[in-house]
Motif scaffolding. Structure first.
Motif, PDB file in Angstrom:
ATOM      1  N   MET A 251     -11.549 -45.275  -0.631  1.00 24.33           N
ATOM      2  CA  MET A 251     -13.044 -43.720  -1.535  1.00 24.33           C
ATOM      3  C   MET A 251     -13.736 -44.115  -1.929  1.00 24.33           C
ATOM      4  N   GLY A 252     -14.857 -43.499  -0.818  1.00 22.31           N
ATOM      5  CA  GLY A 252     -15.923 -43.925  -1.494  1.00 22.31           C
ATOM      6  C   GLY A 252     -16.945 -42.937  -0.437  1.00 22.31           C
TER       7      GLY A 252
ATOM      8  N   TYR B 131     -14.020 -40.113  -6.978  1.00 23.54           N
ATOM      9  CA  TYR B 131     -14.466 -39.204  -7.089  1.00 23.54           C
ATOM     10  C   TYR B 131     -15.029 -38.999  -8.600  1.00 23.54           C
TER      11      TYR B 131
ATOM     12  N   CYS C  41      -3.406 -36.724   6.561  1.00 19.07           N
ATOM     13  CA  CYS C  41      -4.311 -35.965   6.206  1.00 19.07           C
ATOM     14  C   CYS C  41      -3.909 -34.404   6.521  1.00 19.07           C
TER      15      CYS C  41
ATOM     16  N   MET D 290      -6.052 -45.608   2.577  1.00 19.23           N
ATOM     17  CA  MET D 290      -6.743 -45.497   2.644  1.00 19.23           C
ATOM     18  C   MET D 290      -7.486 -46.595   0.936  1.00 19.23           C
TER      19      MET D 290
ATOM     20  N   ARG E 247     -19.747 -37.300   2.021  1.00 17.64           N
ATOM     21  CA  ARG E 247     -18.211 -38.168   1.582  1.00 17.64           C
ATOM     22  C   ARG E 247     -17.478 -38.062   3.539  1.00 17.64           C
ATOM     23  N   VAL E 248     -17.545 -39.133   4.252  1.00 19.51           N
ATOM     24  CA  VAL E 248     -16.777 -39.564   4.196  1.00 19.51           C
ATOM     25  C   VAL E 248     -15.321 -39.102   5.024  1.00 19.51           C
TER      26      VAL E 248
ATOM     27  N   PRO F  84     -11.213 -34.118   9.476  1.00 15.07           N
ATOM     28  CA  PRO F  84     -11.213 -34.393  11.010  1.00 15.07           C
ATOM     29  C   PRO F  84     -12.968 -34.729  11.163  1.00 15.07           C
TER      30      PRO F  84
ATOM     31  N   ASN G 108     -17.414 -31.058  11.276  1.00 17.32           N
ATOM     32  CA  ASN G 108     -16.345 -32.220  10.319  1.00 17.32           C
ATOM     33  C   ASN G 108     -15.435 -31.138   9.167  1.00 17.32           C
TER      34      ASN G 108
ATOM     35  N   TYR H  13      -4.786 -30.743  -4.257  1.00 19.28           N
ATOM     36  CA  TYR H  13      -5.578 -31.904  -4.990  1.00 19.28           C
ATOM     37  C   TYR H  13      -6.741 -31.461  -6.394  1.00 19.28           C
TER      38      TYR H  13
HETATM   39  N1  LIG Z   1     -12.996 -30.021   4.442  1.00 20.69           N
HETATM   40  C1  LIG Z   1     -12.461 -30.829   4.968  1.00 20.69           C
HETATM   41  C2  LIG Z   1     -12.018 -31.830   4.406  1.00 20.69           C
HETATM   42  C3  LIG Z   1     -11.791 -32.622   5.386  1.00 20.69           C
HETATM   43  C4  LIG Z   1     -11.191 -33.531   3.986  1.00 20.69           C
HETATM   44  O1  LIG Z   1     -10.872 -33.767   2.642  1.00 20.69           O
HETATM   45  N2  LIG Z   1     -10.445 -34.540   4.648  1.00 20.69           N
HETATM   46  C5  LIG Z   1      -9.684 -36.313   3.573  1.00 20.69           C
HETATM   47  C6  LIG Z   1      -8.650 -36.327   3.857  1.00 20.69           C
HETATM   48  S1  LIG Z   1      -6.699 -35.395   3.739  1.00 20.69           S
HETATM   49  C7  LIG Z   1     -11.035 -37.710   3.486  1.00 20.69           C
HETATM   50  O2  LIG Z   1     -11.305 -37.644   4.186  1.00 20.69           O
HETATM   51  N3  LIG Z   1     -11.197 -37.693   2.497  1.00 20.69           N
HETATM   52  C8  LIG Z   1     -11.836 -38.823   1.975  1.00 20.69           C
HETATM   53  C9  LIG Z   1     -13.044 -38.699   1.219  1.00 20.69           C
HETATM   54  O3  LIG Z   1     -13.077 -37.297   0.348  1.00 20.69           O
HETATM   55  O4  LIG Z   1     -13.661 -39.974   0.795  1.00 20.69           O
HETATM   56  C10 LIG Z   1     -12.298 -29.937   6.117  1.00 20.69           C
HETATM   57  O5  LIG Z   1     -11.388 -28.992   6.375  1.00 20.69           O
HETATM   58  O6  LIG Z   1     -12.067 -30.703   7.355  1.00 20.69           O
END
Ligand SMILES: N[C@@H](CCC(=O)N[C@@H](CS)C(=O)NCC(=O)O)C(=O)O
Length: 340
Positions: free
Chosen positions: A1-2, A14, A58, A86, A134-135, A138, A151, A203
């Motif tokens: 996570m980063g 976070y 996800c 992750m 954030r990375v 999708p 994204n 979440y």
């Molecule tokens: N708003 C985005 C949210 C996507 C999202 O938060 N994906 C999560 C996976 S469930 C993620 O890649 N998190 C990595 C991070 O926040 O670092 C969407 O709906 O496409």
């Protein structure tokens, strides 16, 4: 996570300290769009031009995989699947270093078909070398412009719902429009409740770092589940229009993860989805649609959450259950949705 800052990856969890223990989701940064019809001014829907990066774990990426299948876009849009675990490098295509030396990639992770990157943050850096944010998955990648189109899953599914339909029957499925014009306002209204209290609500509960922040998320979550239970009962088993729509599918990707993950790992444990007659039937009915069934991977789902969030589960031990939470309620049989 980063997170990435000016194109450089930083491994950090976070920061909830600045928000009273509350998890606050950042807005997605890439917001281009595909043309919904050939005469619209978005990017053209060309088979073979776009590539999806997803995680099978996800719930947001799961939306795009469901639309890709239901809208018959498998030959038009290629896919790469990340490893569900992750670690400090964020989403990776092979096993994360924390899994140990020479650990194999997780079954079902595909590697990066497109550019052979090792990690998702390299995809973001390739799209924008000074990217800050954030990375996430999708991601829809454009081969022609060599950058990310978008994204944000909520926008991606609206694009996939229409963009390729003029190419049917080779690509697209105009017989199954998941957000038809006449239902859009009602779908938007239901989505707003479902997104804030349920999709993102789990979440907010799970990532809360104070008791108050947790309770502020978990109470509206169950109130919204009760509200959707009543709506399904009044609506012949669907949320909007008496048929399967975007609203049902956006709720579904959270419901299918609820009993195996959110109930325990995210402490959303007032009730299970299996305890709700209508929500359970909706989950089972959608999961039984063959195109949707092909997108569900219970192992990726459980391993991602329990393995990745070491602030919540430091041992990385992944629970084995529950045994099939999706037994179809015999009192509510699952007819095939129209258009499939
Ligand atoms: N708003 C985005 C949210 C996507 C999202 O938060 N994906 C999560 C996976 S469930 C993620 O890649 N998190 C990595 C991070 O926040 O670092 C969407 O709906 O496409």
């Amino acid at each position: 996570m980063g997170v990435m800052i000016d194109g450089v990856w930083h491994d950090r969890w976070y920061d909830t300290a600045k928000s009273g223990g509350r998890f606050e989701r950042e807005a997605s940064r890439f917001r281009d769009r595909l043309a919904l019809t050939p005469d619209d001014d978005g990017l053209p829907a060309v088979p073979g031009r776009y590539h999806l990066y997803v995680s099978l774990a996800c719930p947001w990426a799961h939306r795009t995989l469901i639309w890709r299948k239901l809208k018959r876009l498998e030959d038009a849009i290629s896919v790469s699947v990340v490893d569900p675990r992750m670690g400090g490098a964020g989403w990776t295509f092979g096993a994360p270093v924390e899994a140990g030396p020479d650990a194999p990639a997780f079954a079902g992770a595909t590697g990066d078909h497109l550019a052979s990157h090792a990690a998702m943050h390299q995809v973001y850096a390739a799209a924008n070398p000074t990217y800050t944010g954030r990375v996430t998955v999708p991601v829809l990648w454009d081969r022609e412009r060599a950058t990310i189109v978008n994204n944000e899953s909520a926008e991606l599914v609206r694009m996939l719902d229409r963009a390729f339909d003029h190419l049917a029957p080779a690509h697209g499925n105009p017989d199954l429009v998941l957000c038809p014009d006449d239902l859009r306002d009602e779908i938007d209204a239901v989505n707003a409740v479902v997104y804030d209290a349920i999709n993102n609500g789990v979440y907010k509960a799970g990532f809360a770092t104070t008791q108050a922040a947790y309770e502020d998320a978990v109470e509206p979550l169950f109130a919204a589940l009760d509200q959707m239970e009543a709506r399904l009962a009044a609506g012949a088993g669907w949320l909007v229009g008496g048929r399967m729509t975007e609203a049902d599918l956006r709720l579904f990707t959270t419901l299918i993860r609820f009993d195996p993950v959110y109930h325990g790992h995210f402490k959303c444990n007032r009730r299970r989805i299996a305890d709700y007659r209508m929500l359970r039937a909706l989950t089972a009915r959608i999961a039984a649609v063959p195109a949707v069934a092909a997108t569900i991977d219970d192992t990726h789902i459980r391993w991602h959450y329990y393995w990745s969030h070491t602030t919540i589960n430091p041992t990385r031990v992944v629970p084995v259950g529950p045994d099939d939470p999706l037994v179809v309620n015999p009192a509510f049989p699952a007819p095939t949705p129209p258009g499939l």
